[in-house]
Write a protein that holds these residues in place. Structure first.
Motif, PDB file in Angstrom:
ATOM      1  N   ARG A 186     -56.504  31.525 -17.919  1.00 57.35           N
ATOM      2  CA  ARG A 186     -57.564  31.677 -18.915  1.00 57.35           C
ATOM      3  C   ARG A 186     -58.662  30.627 -18.748  1.00 57.35           C
ATOM      4  NH1 ARG A 186     -56.086  35.174 -22.979  1.00 57.35           N
ATOM      5  NH2 ARG A 186     -53.868  35.702 -23.088  1.00 57.35           N
ATOM      6  N   MET A 253     -59.175  29.808 -28.179  1.00 55.10           N
ATOM      7  CA  MET A 253     -58.502  31.087 -28.005  1.00 55.10           C
ATOM      8  C   MET A 253     -58.511  31.923 -29.278  1.00 55.10           C
ATOM      9  SD  MET A 253     -57.116  31.616 -24.933  1.00 55.10           S
ATOM     10  CE  MET A 253     -55.696  32.650 -25.318  1.00 55.10           C
ATOM     11  N   TYR A 257     -62.806  32.794 -27.429  1.00 56.21           N
ATOM     12  CA  TYR A 257     -62.486  33.000 -26.020  1.00 56.21           C
ATOM     13  C   TYR A 257     -63.162  34.241 -25.424  1.00 56.21           C
ATOM     14  CZ  TYR A 257     -59.925  33.631 -21.692  1.00 56.21           C
ATOM     15  OH  TYR A 257     -59.606  33.797 -20.377  1.00 56.21           O
TER      16      TYR A 257
END
Length: 310
Positions: A186, A253, A257
């Motif tokens: 990520r 997140m 994100y």
């Protein structure tokens, strides 16, 4: 073809045969190379003009510009730009001061601390690796990925490696492994001061959100006049711990994100070099930055007029 050679070649598509109508003047690199005693380059990434020159040699080169052409004295070099990969440091000579403080310096990214003046200088987006565009096609196994060389502080490397959800390479990976790990993470982690941050744009096109670990101001980021880096990257102080870092990433997140990821992929096209320049690519963005700097500094030489007393 090296990055500098490619930029110089593309630049001539904007060349004007009428010097009087030009907005900017490219300082002739052949003039400066002449003071390097005809040293033959050892590779395509060899030192560029000024990178190995003494203060005296740089001063003589500017003096030649002043003597041979009428354009320098009109603005003391403010309508000139030059390409120097390492940038220019601080010098006390008058000619070099004019060059460093007035002319636009196009340097390689990232620049050396102290060799970059944010309101006028520009950094060149690095050439990206020839990787396929597979953003988001892999299983996101890792929270973060650190390729060998991206983080060099041994304390950071050791602490990051102790966390199972952060992949830290102990040695360089091949291109296929690198691509696989890109699509399976990520975030990418870069140490801004000491690590290799040149793949920044390359990773963004994978939809990978960069994390920059640094404390000093990030004034030489790529395309600062075009990109809003606060919406493209996560910034973490180098004095922060890994737990604090993961807390910041977890917060990102929760709601930011997807927006960060989409912004990275959209912005990455502005950092790409193409075999033939395309609209909004790295070359045209650099030309745009040069264009808006044509009036950044306008230092006009004073002409003193003395009147004879009657």
């Amino acid at each position: 073809m090296s990055l500098i050679s490619r930029f110089a070649l593309f630049f001539f598509t904007f060349f004007l045969f009428s010097s009087s109508s030009s907005s900017l003047y490219l300082s002739p690199t052949t003039l400066f190379l002449g003071y390097q005693k005809m040293r033959k380059p050892t590779s395509s990434s060899s030192p560029l003009p000024f990178s190995n020159l003494s203060t005296r040699s740089i001063s003589r080169a500017v003096a030649e510009l002043r003597a041979l052409f009428p354009y320098w004295n009109r603005t003391l070099g403010a309508d000139h730009f030059l390409i120097s990969c390492s940038g220019l440091g601080r010098y006390g000579d008058r000619n070099v001061i004019e060059l460093n403080k007035n002319s636009v310096i196009v340097s390689c990214f990232p620049t050396r601390p102290g060799n970059f003046i944010p309101h006028k200088d520009i950094t060149l987006p690095p050439l990206a690796a020839n990787l396929a565009r597979r953003a988001g096609t892999g299983f996101l196994k890792y929270l973060g990925y650190v390729r060998s060389g991206w983080v060099k502080d041994p304390t950071w490397v050791k602490r990051l490696a102790s966390h199972a959800d952060i992949l830290v390479e102990s040695e360089p990976s091949d291109s296929s492994t690198y691509e696989e790990r890109l699509t399976g993470s990520r975030f990418c982690l870069f140490e801004y001061e000491a690590g290799d941050v040149s793949p920044l744009g390359e990773t963004m096109r994978f939809g990978w959100v960069p994390v920059l670990i640094a404390d000093r101001p990030k004034q030489d980021l790529l395309l600062m006049d075009v990109l809003t880096w606060q919406k493209l990257a996560v910034f973490v102080g180098s004095t922060s711990g890994v737990q604090e870092l993961k807390s910041v990433l977890s917060h990102a997140m929760e709601g930011l994100y997807d927006e960060l990821r989409e912004s990275c992929m959209a912005a990455s096209k502005h950092l790409e070099w193409n075999g033939k320049p395309q609209l909004h690519d790295a070359f045209h963005m650099l030309m745009y930055q040069l264009w808006i700097r044509r009036h950044t500094i306008r230092c006009v030489q004073r002409e003193w007029v003395f009147e004879t007393a009657r």
